[in-house]
Write a protein that holds these residues in place. Structure first.
Motif, PDB file in Angstrom:
ATOM      1  N   ASN A   1       0.910  -1.264   0.048  1.00 39.04           N
ATOM      2  CA  ASN A   1      -0.170  -0.256  -0.020  1.00 39.04           C
ATOM      3  C   ASN A   1       0.885   1.299  -0.140  1.00 39.04           C
ATOM      4  O   ASN A   1       0.623   2.199  -0.831  1.00 39.04           O
ATOM      5  CB  ASN A   1      -0.908   0.082   1.226  1.00 39.04           C
ATOM      6  N   ASP A   2       2.067   1.212   0.766  1.00 41.45           N
ATOM      7  CA  ASP A   2       2.800   2.379   0.849  1.00 41.45           C
ATOM      8  C   ASP A   2       3.462   2.724  -0.395  1.00 41.45           C
ATOM      9  O   ASP A   2       3.514   3.759  -0.857  1.00 41.45           O
ATOM     10  CB  ASP A   2       3.877   2.254   2.062  1.00 41.45           C
ATOM     11  N   ALA A   3       3.941   1.624  -0.979  1.00 44.46           N
ATOM     12  CA  ALA A   3       4.618   1.758  -2.243  1.00 44.46           C
ATOM     13  C   ALA A   3       3.836   2.160  -3.430  1.00 44.46           C
ATOM     14  O   ALA A   3       4.150   3.217  -4.129  1.00 44.46           O
ATOM     15  CB  ALA A   3       5.306   0.255  -2.848  1.00 44.46           C
ATOM     16  N   ARG A   4       2.449   1.914  -3.586  1.00 44.75           N
ATOM     17  CA  ARG A   4       1.327   2.421  -4.333  1.00 44.75           C
ATOM     18  C   ARG A   4       1.281   4.050  -4.097  1.00 44.75           C
ATOM     19  O   ARG A   4       0.994   4.641  -5.081  1.00 44.75           O
ATOM     20  CB  ARG A   4       0.090   1.453  -4.445  1.00 44.75           C
ATOM     21  N   ALA A   5       0.993   4.189  -2.992  1.00 47.62           N
ATOM     22  CA  ALA A   5       0.486   5.562  -2.499  1.00 47.62           C
ATOM     23  C   ALA A   5       1.720   6.545  -2.868  1.00 47.62           C
ATOM     24  O   ALA A   5       1.669   7.595  -3.282  1.00 47.62           O
ATOM     25  CB  ALA A   5       0.179   5.356  -1.061  1.00 47.62           C
ATOM     26  N   LEU A   6       2.789   6.276  -2.305  1.00 49.82           N
ATOM     27  CA  LEU A   6       3.821   7.111  -2.590  1.00 49.82           C
ATOM     28  C   LEU A   6       4.526   7.056  -4.383  1.00 49.82           C
ATOM     29  O   LEU A   6       4.598   8.414  -4.479  1.00 49.82           O
ATOM     30  CB  LEU A   6       5.290   6.305  -1.943  1.00 49.82           C
ATOM     31  N   THR A   7       4.004   6.116  -4.889  1.00 49.92           N
ATOM     32  CA  THR A   7       4.364   6.148  -6.423  1.00 49.92           C
ATOM     33  C   THR A   7       3.313   7.230  -6.802  1.00 49.92           C
ATOM     34  O   THR A   7       3.862   8.051  -7.627  1.00 49.92           O
ATOM     35  CB  THR A   7       4.178   4.961  -6.945  1.00 49.92           C
ATOM     36  N   GLY A   8       2.232   7.331  -6.459  1.00 46.48           N
ATOM     37  CA  GLY A   8       1.358   8.135  -6.992  1.00 46.48           C
ATOM     38  C   GLY A   8       1.584   9.794  -6.819  1.00 46.48           C
ATOM     39  O   GLY A   8       1.693  10.468  -7.492  1.00 46.48           O
ATOM     40  N   ALA A   9       2.260   9.858  -5.566  1.00 44.37           N
ATOM     41  CA  ALA A   9       2.650  11.074  -5.007  1.00 44.37           C
ATOM     42  C   ALA A   9       3.756  11.661  -5.650  1.00 44.37           C
ATOM     43  O   ALA A   9       3.674  12.838  -6.238  1.00 44.37           O
ATOM     44  CB  ALA A   9       2.844  11.182  -3.428  1.00 44.37           C
ATOM     45  N   LEU A  10       4.886  10.997  -5.903  1.00 42.94           N
ATOM     46  CA  LEU A  10       5.845  11.172  -6.496  1.00 42.94           C
ATOM     47  C   LEU A  10       5.719  11.515  -8.069  1.00 42.94           C
ATOM     48  O   LEU A  10       6.249  12.379  -8.827  1.00 42.94           O
ATOM     49  CB  LEU A  10       7.023   9.951  -6.497  1.00 42.94           C
ATOM     50  N   ARG A  11       4.901  10.760  -8.799  1.00 42.88           N
ATOM     51  CA  ARG A  11       4.618  10.896 -10.228  1.00 42.88           C
ATOM     52  C   ARG A  11       4.072  12.215 -10.198  1.00 42.88           C
ATOM     53  O   ARG A  11       4.022  12.938 -11.347  1.00 42.88           O
ATOM     54  CB  ARG A  11       3.604   9.924 -10.742  1.00 42.88           C
ATOM     55  N   HIS A  12       3.049  12.580  -9.322  1.00 42.94           N
ATOM     56  CA  HIS A  12       2.406  13.955  -9.416  1.00 42.94           C
ATOM     57  C   HIS A  12       3.220  14.903  -9.370  1.00 42.94           C
ATOM     58  O   HIS A  12       3.247  16.163  -9.820  1.00 42.94           O
ATOM     59  CB  HIS A  12       1.437  14.088  -8.242  1.00 42.94           C
ATOM     60  N   GLU A  13       4.509  14.901  -8.594  1.00 46.56           N
ATOM     61  CA  GLU A  13       5.589  15.764  -8.153  1.00 46.56           C
ATOM     62  C   GLU A  13       6.506  15.623  -9.435  1.00 46.56           C
ATOM     63  O   GLU A  13       7.656  16.361  -9.331  1.00 46.56           O
ATOM     64  CB  GLU A  13       6.147  15.675  -7.128  1.00 46.56           C
ATOM     65  N   GLY A  14       6.413  14.797 -10.493  1.00 45.52           N
ATOM     66  CA  GLY A  14       7.244  14.925 -11.681  1.00 45.52           C
ATOM     67  C   GLY A  14       8.508  14.017 -11.729  1.00 45.52           C
ATOM     68  O   GLY A  14       9.256  14.098 -12.358  1.00 45.52           O
ATOM     69  N   PHE A  15       8.241  12.829 -10.652  1.00 47.08           N
ATOM     70  CA  PHE A  15       9.556  11.815 -10.810  1.00 47.08           C
ATOM     71  C   PHE A  15       9.079  10.618 -11.723  1.00 47.08           C
ATOM     72  O   PHE A  15       7.856  10.426 -11.883  1.00 47.08           O
ATOM     73  CB  PHE A  15       9.460  11.281  -9.407  1.00 47.08           C
ATOM     74  N   ASP A  16       9.978  10.388 -12.377  1.00 47.37           N
ATOM     75  CA  ASP A  16       9.875   9.114 -13.143  1.00 47.37           C
ATOM     76  C   ASP A  16      10.230   7.770 -12.469  1.00 47.37           C
ATOM     77  O   ASP A  16      11.239   7.811 -11.811  1.00 47.37           O
ATOM     78  CB  ASP A  16      11.066   9.110 -14.246  1.00 47.37           C
ATOM     79  N   VAL A  17       8.978   7.142 -11.916  1.00 45.56           N
ATOM     80  CA  VAL A  17       9.068   6.065 -10.969  1.00 45.56           C
ATOM     81  C   VAL A  17       9.141   4.785 -11.467  1.00 45.56           C
ATOM     82  O   VAL A  17       8.320   4.617 -12.261  1.00 45.56           O
ATOM     83  CB  VAL A  17       7.934   6.417 -10.086  1.00 45.56           C
ATOM     84  N   ASP A  18      10.054   3.887 -11.073  1.00 47.31           N
ATOM     85  CA  ASP A  18      10.040   2.622 -11.131  1.00 47.31           C
ATOM     86  C   ASP A  18       9.574   1.756  -9.974  1.00 47.31           C
ATOM     87  O   ASP A  18      10.309   1.876  -8.976  1.00 47.31           O
ATOM     88  CB  ASP A  18      11.339   2.106 -11.501  1.00 47.31           C
TER      89      ASP A  18
END
Length: 289
Positions: free
Chosen positions: A84-101
């Motif tokens: 759950n943490d990985a998915r929630a943080l991924t969404g937040a980081l992508r919103h902030e312009g990160f290219d997330v793997d």
């Protein structure tokens, strides 16, 4: 043939030719105008593409590797929060312009391949973030992220099957990243400790490379129990502070320190995260800053 008919026939023929010539000229002009418009459109599109490429080249790269491991065969029950943490943080980081793997329930090979993908993207202006949620173990003063397929019976197995946090940071540094952000939600009491003759709880103090910022869910050598929430206390508070003041630049170091204080207060001091920094300049989570 009647001379009058011949005259009118000749006149009509000349008139038809004139009309045809005029039509041909109009069509030619229309085709030319259309071609000119197409050329202008192509030039505009080319200019826009060049501008977009130039803009992308000038924009600092923002890269993140997010790992959530929950299904460990040696544990009595799966860890629910890391995924759950990985998915929630991924969404937040992508919103902030990160290219997330993002990878979930990752094996050792999954994790090493993900680190290799990250290294391949690093540029000299890259801000790189690493998040790991799951079990972490310290051995010989070094902290290891544990894959779900680790077979651990003694300390040497940790070095063989685990992924060293310091090694990942050193690799990213060697590839030229300008700033490194690390969040480790791995200070859990793990299922392997009863197998070791000598065991140190929690994570070891992590050597901070140049221009890095590290947040761990508990102080070195301490463990933290999971809460009953959907997300861990660490990720809940971290997201709360990333998502505030969306119209302002938010310094990562300020966010990490605010998260640390919020967790300490929320747990009445039972869980006190650790923040270590060697940042030489402000690093912001805000995509537009």
């Amino acid at each position: 043939m009647n001379p009058l008919m011949s005259f009118f026939g000749l006149h009509m023929s000349r008139r038809s030719l004139a009309i045809a010539a005029a039509l041909a000229g109009t069509v030619s002009l229309a085709i030319g105008a259309h071609a000119a418009l197409n050329m202008r459109a192509m030039d505009a599109a080319k200019a826009a593409t060049i501008e977009q490429v130039d803009s992308s080249a000038k924009r600092p790269s923002r890269l993140a590797l997010v790992i959530g491991n929950g299904r460990y065969p040696d544990a009595n029950a799966p860890l629910m929060q890391p995924i759950n943490d990985a998915r929630a943080l991924t969404g937040a980081l992508r919103h902030e312009g990160f290219d997330v793997d993002v990878i979930e329930d990752a094996s050792h090979d999954d994790m090493t391949r993900a680190v290799a993908r990250l290294k391949a993207k690093v540029r000299s202006d890259s801000v790189v973030m690493l998040f790991f949620g799951g079990y972490g173990i310290q051995v010989g003063g070094e902290s290891y992220m544990i894959p779900v397929d680790a077979a651990i019976w003694k300390e040497a197995d940790v070095r063989r099957d685990g992924v060293s946090v310091e090694a990942v940071l050193d690799a990213v540094k060697d590839f030229g990243a300008c700033a490194k952000l690390v969040v480790l939600d791995a200070s859990r009491r793990n299922p392997y400790e009863r197998r070791f003759r000598a065991f140190s709880h929690g994570l070891a103090p992590i050597g901070v490379p140049d221009n890095a910022l590290i947040l761990t869910s508990a102080s070195p050598g301490a463990v933290a129990d999971d809460s009953s929430g959907v997300n861990s206390v660490l990720v809940t508070e971290l997201l709360n502070h990333i998502n505030t003041k969306a119209d302002q630049a938010r310094a990562a170091e300020e966010i990490f320190n605010q998260t640390r204080l919020a967790i300490s207060r929320a747990t009445d001091g039972a869980q006190v995260p650790s923040v270590s920094s060697s940042l030489l300049e402000d690093v912001s989570f805000n995509a537009g800053s």
